[in-house]
Enzyme design. Structure first.
Site, PDB file in Angstrom:
ATOM      1  N   SER A 122      31.236  41.455  46.495  1.00  0.00           N
ATOM      2  CA  SER A 122      31.013  40.568  46.423  1.00  0.00           C
ATOM      3  C   SER A 122      29.826  40.027  46.710  1.00  0.00           C
ATOM      4  CB  SER A 122      31.991  40.884  48.523  1.00  0.00           C
ATOM      5  OG  SER A 122      32.166  39.183  48.537  1.00  0.00           O
ATOM      6  N   ASP A 220      40.617  35.546  42.627  1.00  0.00           N
ATOM      7  CA  ASP A 220      39.587  35.374  43.675  1.00  0.00           C
ATOM      8  C   ASP A 220      38.918  33.658  43.253  1.00  0.00           C
ATOM      9  OD1 ASP A 220      36.938  35.734  44.560  1.00  0.00           O
ATOM     10  OD2 ASP A 220      37.689  37.891  43.937  1.00  0.00           O
ATOM     11  N   HIS A 246      44.775  41.674  37.048  1.00  0.00           N
ATOM     12  CA  HIS A 246      46.107  40.727  37.444  1.00  0.00           C
ATOM     13  C   HIS A 246      46.482  41.047  38.543  1.00  0.00           C
ATOM     14  CE1 HIS A 246      45.497  39.067  33.218  1.00  0.00           C
ATOM     15  NE2 HIS A 246      45.144  40.467  32.786  1.00  0.00           N
TER      16      HIS A 246
END
Length: 293
Positions: A122, A220, A246
């Site tokens: 992130s 996402d 996935h």
């Protein structure tokens, strides 16, 4: 120079030890946790945790970084970089760079070769990608960059941000986080003549940056950021691997393992760890080949 060990065998799946350290940096010390597989590492991975540049710690990412060390067979330096908004850019980036340089010295001391990579998840992935560019600019060797679902665009303009109004993080949440991290004037911050990128999108050219491995889930919001940067790297001739997971949202690395089964860590953790092992094995083999000439 020590002979670089043969890393062609599978990475360690055994126990991982760890300790807390203070790393030297300009004007302060950077807390970190160092994770080492029992068999002893060859490569060193410096990891920046997520948390929107404002939250998180090496302690909270303990399971993630321990697993990365276990699956890669490498040492992992988990960096407690300074957090926004108290410490805005480039504070966190400078702490990650200090950790990379410390890890390089350790790698050379132990094995005679600078087998060091950088990574993060992130917002930590954004820091890692930015660090890779700074290290390219300064001519410092880096074996690779390993980026899990990093956001890159402070304006959050890509379509994936609007694909699911309930998905985390929302474009509004990320735009707020970017502002708290960068302030209003992030460009052209420099040290030693090098630009301190707050996002790789500030780089006019990414040619020559370290080989990249990127992972992101199909649910996402930052999906298009990651795919777009992977394409930018490829167009610049940078060796790039991208895997789409996935049925996977943001923050997949911090999803807990199944209780009682250490090898049921999230597949993204396992894949990244094994990609780190493969990259270090290839780099070590290249160094050994050069030594034999």
């Amino acid at each position: 120079m020590k002979r670089v060990p043969d890393l062609r065998h599978a990475p360690s799946q055994g126990t991982v030890g760890w300790k807390e350290v203070l790393l030297p940096a300009q004007g302060h010390q950077v807390p970190a946790r160092v994770y080492r597989p029992a068999a002893g590492p060859v490569g060193w991975l410096v990891w920046a945790h997520g948390g929107s540049w404002q939250y998180g710690s090496a302690a909270q990412w303990h399971e993630v970084t321990s697993d990365l060390a276990r699956f890669s067979g490498s040492a992992v330096v988990s960096v407690d970089y300074r957090l926004a908004p108290e410490h805005r850019h480039p504070s966190g980036l400078l702490d990650v760079l200090a950790a990379v340089r410390w890890a390089r010295r350790e790698a050379i001391r132990e094995n005679g070769a600078p087998l060091v990579a950088v990574g993060g998840d992130s917002s930590g992935g954004t820091l890692a990608a930015s660090a890779a560019l700074v290290l390219r600019d300064s001519g410092e060797p880096l074996a690779g960059q390993f980026l899990a679902y990093p956001p890159f665009d402070p304006a959050c303009r890509n379509p994936s941000y609007g694909a699911d109004a309930t998905a985390y993080p929302s474009a509004e949440q990320l735009r707020t986080a970017w502002l708290r991290y960068r302030g209003s004037a992030p460009l052209n911050r420099r040290t030693g003549g090098n630009v301190l990128y707050s996002t790789p999108l500030e780089a006019a050219d990414v040619t020559g940056v370290a080989p990249a491995v990127l992972a992101v889930g199909d649910h996402d919001p930052v999906l298009d950021d990651v795919r777009g940067y992977a394409e930018t790297l490829r167009q610049a001739g940078v060796r790039t691997s991208l895997r789409l997971f996935h049925q996977t949202p943001h923050a997949a690395l911090v999803m807990p393992s199944r209780q009682g089964d250490a090898d049921r860590a999230h597949p993204m953790r396992q894949w990244l760890g094994r990609m780190v092992a493969a990259r270090f094995a290839e780099t070590a083999g290249h160094i050994a080949h050069q030594e034999d000439k």
